[in-house]
Structures are given as structure tokens and as C-alpha cells.
Design a protein around this motif. Structure first.
Motif, PDB file in Angstrom:
ATOM      1  N   THR A   1       4.693   1.778 -10.392  1.00  0.00           N
ATOM      2  CA  THR A   1       3.380   1.747 -10.778  1.00  0.00           C
ATOM      3  C   THR A   1       2.282   2.182  -9.766  1.00  0.00           C
ATOM      4  N   ARG A   2       2.414   2.005  -8.525  1.00  0.00           N
ATOM      5  CA  ARG A   2       1.777   2.264  -7.458  1.00  0.00           C
ATOM      6  C   ARG A   2       1.909   3.696  -7.062  1.00  0.00           C
ATOM      7  N   GLY A   3       2.706   4.327  -7.743  1.00  0.00           N
ATOM      8  CA  GLY A   3       2.822   5.797  -7.576  1.00  0.00           C
ATOM      9  C   GLY A   3       3.968   6.254  -6.491  1.00  0.00           C
TER      10      GLY A   3
ATOM     11  N   LEU B   1       0.797  -1.156  -0.052  1.00  0.00           N
ATOM     12  CA  LEU B   1       0.144   0.168  -0.065  1.00  0.00           C
ATOM     13  C   LEU B   1       0.916   1.214  -0.219  1.00  0.00           C
ATOM     14  N   ILE B   2       0.963   1.881  -1.116  1.00  0.00           N
ATOM     15  CA  ILE B   2       1.878   2.934  -1.162  1.00  0.00           C
ATOM     16  C   ILE B   2       1.216   4.107  -1.060  1.00  0.00           C
ATOM     17  N   GLU B   3       1.175   4.952  -0.058  1.00  0.00           N
ATOM     18  CA  GLU B   3       0.435   5.889   0.554  1.00  0.00           C
ATOM     19  C   GLU B   3       0.976   7.162  -0.413  1.00  0.00           C
ATOM     20  N   GLU B   4       0.387   8.282  -0.411  1.00  0.00           N
ATOM     21  CA  GLU B   4       0.838   9.437  -0.914  1.00  0.00           C
ATOM     22  C   GLU B   4       2.031   9.912  -0.061  1.00  0.00           C
ATOM     23  N   GLY B   5       3.130  10.259  -0.482  1.00  0.00           N
ATOM     24  CA  GLY B   5       4.266  10.928   0.034  1.00  0.00           C
ATOM     25  C   GLY B   5       5.379   9.622   0.638  1.00  0.00           C
ATOM     26  N   THR B   6       5.088   8.513  -0.154  1.00  0.00           N
ATOM     27  CA  THR B   6       6.083   7.284   0.246  1.00  0.00           C
ATOM     28  C   THR B   6       7.377   7.611  -0.697  1.00  0.00           C
ATOM     29  N   LEU B   7       8.505   7.447  -0.111  1.00  0.00           N
ATOM     30  CA  LEU B   7       9.752   7.437  -0.686  1.00  0.00           C
ATOM     31  C   LEU B   7      10.209   6.151  -0.711  1.00  0.00           C
TER      32      LEU B   7
ATOM     33  N   ALA C   1      12.019  -5.709 -10.147  1.00  0.00           N
ATOM     34  CA  ALA C   1      10.511  -5.983 -10.261  1.00  0.00           C
ATOM     35  C   ALA C   1       9.937  -5.366  -9.279  1.00  0.00           C
ATOM     36  N   ALA C   2      10.623  -5.210  -8.197  1.00  0.00           N
ATOM     37  CA  ALA C   2       9.913  -4.762  -6.873  1.00  0.00           C
ATOM     38  C   ALA C   2       9.939  -3.153  -7.201  1.00  0.00           C
ATOM     39  N   LEU C   3      11.092  -2.799  -7.818  1.00  0.00           N
ATOM     40  CA  LEU C   3      10.814  -1.276  -8.221  1.00  0.00           C
ATOM     41  C   LEU C   3       9.862  -0.899  -9.166  1.00  0.00           C
ATOM     42  N   HIS C   4       9.617  -1.768 -10.332  1.00  0.00           N
ATOM     43  CA  HIS C   4       8.479  -1.699 -11.049  1.00  0.00           C
ATOM     44  C   HIS C   4       7.091  -1.607 -10.532  1.00  0.00           C
ATOM     45  N   GLU C   5       7.007  -2.438  -9.572  1.00  0.00           N
ATOM     46  CA  GLU C   5       5.899  -2.529  -8.860  1.00  0.00           C
ATOM     47  C   GLU C   5       5.347  -1.224  -8.075  1.00  0.00           C
ATOM     48  N   VAL C   6       6.295  -0.772  -7.259  1.00  0.00           N
ATOM     49  CA  VAL C   6       6.085   0.326  -6.508  1.00  0.00           C
ATOM     50  C   VAL C   6       5.947   1.453  -7.285  1.00  0.00           C
TER      51      VAL C   6
END
Ligand code: M6R
Length: 365
Positions: A122-124, A94-100, A115-120
Motif C-alpha cells: 500500500t505504501r508503494g 517509511l517506504i522510500e522510492e526504490g525500496t525492494l 498483513a505486513a506485505l499488504h502494508e508495504v
């Protein structure tokens, strides 16, 4: 290329003071309390808006991330989470707004981390990289980042890259905290302690013959425990991983107090138990953990930075490393553990630079 060394692992362990000087060079200035991270210049304003941090990586990079979690929570006061790249990908992050989000990788080519980089993303999330290999895939695909600058790492076991990652994370923690609650004095003191780390590692490397002796004494034992608390709990995990991957001895790293919730049952006469007991708020507690080991016949190998009578009583093998700022102690305490793993592997006649079943970078998921 190996010069006076027999293996890349040994060479890279010994290169660490110089490597970390490169990591710090031009970036840290304790006199002016300044940190300059060239790769983040365009991000400077944006960085102060992030509300939480998500670190991810595999193996030693994940351990560096765990140390980073303590550093960022303490110095930047940002809620921080650490994930294995391979797990992050298959859950519902769950990538909330303001996630670095920050990808940590020596090679910059690890498939799970990519792959994890692409996933997070994509989620913003905004994604930074802490990478060694310049121009690698992960370095290219992140929005910005900080290179380790430790030079090429050839031995399969990560040594100087791991310390480089921890060093970058400690700079980044101050960088993220400097416009907030951290005073100029606090920053200046912390940075001067950081500048002294290469020299402290130089002194630590003088322990090689002691570590060799300990390795030869215990390398016949097939099960070891590594215990640490606080910021040195991940140091224990890293020490255990080093031993496993190059010497094929089974080792488990634990937060010391967890031992009594199960693993203590494994302790029997002569079991080697490496305990990181450098001074910080948990020191007295870790002495009690040592007592628990000793009273069951375990052989304590204590890594300390201020020996006292209690340690001498509890541990037959005492390894004294230089004192540092407690938050920076993993940078020094990891070094004897690297030497221990290296010599344990040699004593068993193994190829430390190319352990069985392993590759330098894991490019399959
Ligand atoms: O190249 P990376 O930093 O992404 O590699 C991650 C792990 O594969 C790596 O740290 C591995 O665990 C090492 N062999 C540990 O010494």
C-alpha cells in the motif's frame, strides 16, 4: 514415510543436503558465473534500480532475513533492513522510492507476514516472496519471487526451510550485485563454494552422535546461552529458538560482545554456552568472549571449523564442522544446533514434531 527416521524433524534435518541441491538446481553455475532465477526473469531490468532492501518474516524466517542482511550488504552493497512482520505492520514504515521489500515464509500463510506485505505494498513497495509452499497466499500476492524447492516441511521446527531461505538469499545477494561491483571471478568462486554446501552438510550430519551426547549431558540445565558474531549472530538466535521450541529449555541468543553489557551476570557454574566460532575476522574476539564465559564457570560448547590449541583450552566440548566461505558458514553451523535441539527434546521425552502450544503455520495475527 519416515523411512529410517523416528521423527519428521530428524528426517528433515537429514534431508538438507538433498533439499539444498534442489534449491540450487538449474539456478547456479559457477563455471559460467551465472545465476538464473526463473521467478525474477521479468523483473531483471527493474531489479538494478532498487536502492534499498527491506526483509521481513517471523521466527526462523526472520533469522534467515538477518543473515540475508549481511549477505546483501556485502555482496550487493545495498542498504538493508530486517523487520519482524508483526512489528512492521504497526509502526510507520517509511517506504522510500526504490525500496525492494521481500517477504520470507516457509508456509506462505503466516498471517503477520501477509498483513505486513499488504502494508508495504500500500505504501508503494515492490514485494518479492521467498516462499516454500508453491501457490500459497503469500506466493500469490507478491509481485514475483523465488521458491525454496526444499519439499514439504512437516515438523513444526523449521530446519530445511530455514537453510533453503538462507541459500536463496545468498543467490539473491549475488544476483543483485552481479551487474555492479562484483567481478566475474568473485562470483564464480562464491558460487562454487555455494555448490559445495550440500556436501559440507552431509559431513556435518556425521556429528549426530556427538551432538546427542552433548544434548544428554546438558539437557537437565534450564538456562542456556548461544553466542555468535557477524553473520553467525543470527545463527545463534536460530539455535536458541530451536532449543526453546522443541525442548522447552530457556535459551537466549546474543551477539557475543553484547554479553558483557548485562547477560554475563547470569553465567554461573555449569551453564551451557554454545559459541559459534567459525573462522572469520571476528575469530580472535570471540575467543575472548569464550574466556569470559569460562572464567565464570560456564561450560562452552564451541562450534568451530578450524580447531586450535586456544579452543581446546577454552572449550570442553568442541564440535568441528567443515570449512566454508565465511559468508556461507551459517548454512553449516546451523546443522549441529538443530541436532542438539532435537536430541535435547528426545532426552526429555518430548514430542519434537508437535511441541506444545505451537502450530506449523501461524494463521492468526
Ligand atoms: O511459515 P513461516 O516461515 O512464515 O513461519 C514463520 C515462523 O512461524 C516459523 O519460522 C517458526 O518460528 C518455526 N516454528 C521456527 O522453527
Amino acid at each position: 514415510e519416515l523411512g529410517r527416521f523416528e521423527h519428521y524433524m530428524q528426517k528433515e534435518i537429514h534431508e538438507q543436503p538433498e533439499s539444498l541441491r534442489m534449491t540450487l538446481s538449474g539456478r547456479v553455475d559457477s563455471r559460467t558465473a551465472n545465476i538464473t532465477l526463473g521467478g525474477l526473469t521479468n523483473f531483471e531490468r527493474q531489479l538494478s534500480h532498487f536502492k534499498r532492501v527491506l526483509l521481513f518474516g517471523c521466527g526462523s524466517a526472520w533469522h534467515a532475513g538477518l543473515i540475508g542482511e549481511y549477505l546483501i550488504e556485502e555482496l550487493a552493497e545495498l542498504p538493508t533492513e530486517v523487520q519482524y512482520s508483526s512489528e512492521l505492520r504497526y509502526r510507520n514504515p517509511l517506504i522510500e522510492e526504490g525500496t525492494l521489500a521481500i517477504a520470507i515464509s516457509q508456509s506462505g500463510e503466516t498471517a503477520d507476514t501477509l498483513a505486513a506485505l499488504h502494508e508495504v505494498r500500500t505504501r508503494g513497495a515492490t514485494v518479492l516472496g521467498i516462499v516454500n509452499n508453491v501457490g500459497s497466499t503469500i506466493a500469490r500476492e507478491t509481485d514475483a519471487g523465488v521458491y525454496l524447492h526444499v519439499g514439504p516441511e512437516i515438523g513444526v521446527a523449521s530446519t530445511k526451510a530455514f537453510l533453503g531461505q538462507v541459500t536463496v538469499l545468498s543467490m539473491l545477494a549475488v544476483y543483485l550485485g552481479r551487474r555492479k561491483h562484483l567481478s566475474r571471478d568473485t562470483i564464480s568462486t562464491f558460487l562454487s563454494e555455494l555448490e559445495r554446501i550440500p556436501e559440507a552438510i552431509e559431513q556435518t550430519l556425521l556429528l549426530e552422535s556427538q551432538m546427542r551426547e552433548i544434548a544428554y549431558k546438558f539437557s537437565g540445565r534450564q538456562n542456556w546461552l548461544y553466542l555468535g558474531r557477524g553473520i553467525n549472530y543470527p545463527t545463534a538466535l536460530e539455535g536458541a529458538l530451536k532449543l526453546k521450541e522443541v525442548s522447552y529449555i530457556h535459551a537466549e541468543g546474543l551477539p557475543a560482545a553484547e554479553m558483557k553489557h548485562g547477560p554475563i551476570a547470569m553465567i554461573d557454574e555449569g551453564m551451557p554456552v554454545v559459541v559459534i566460532a567459525t573462522r572469520d575476522v571476528t575469530y580472535q574476539k570471540i575467543l575472548s568472549n569464550m574466556e569470559e564465559v569460562r572464567s565464570r564457570g560456564g561450560e562452552v560448547i564451541a562450534i568451530v571449523n578450524q580447531p586450535d590449541a586456544q579452543i581446546e583450552r577454552l572449550a570442553k566440548n568442541v564440535v568441528v564442522v567443515p570449512r566454508t566461505q565465511p559468508m556461507l558458514s551459517p548454512l553449516v553451523a546451523s546443522v549441529p544446533l538443530q541436532l542438539l535441539a532435537y536430541h535435547a527434546a528426545l532426552s526429555r521425552g518430548l514430542d519434537v514434531d508437535k511441541p506444545r502450544n505451537l502450530a506449523k503455520s501461524v494463521t492468526v495475527e
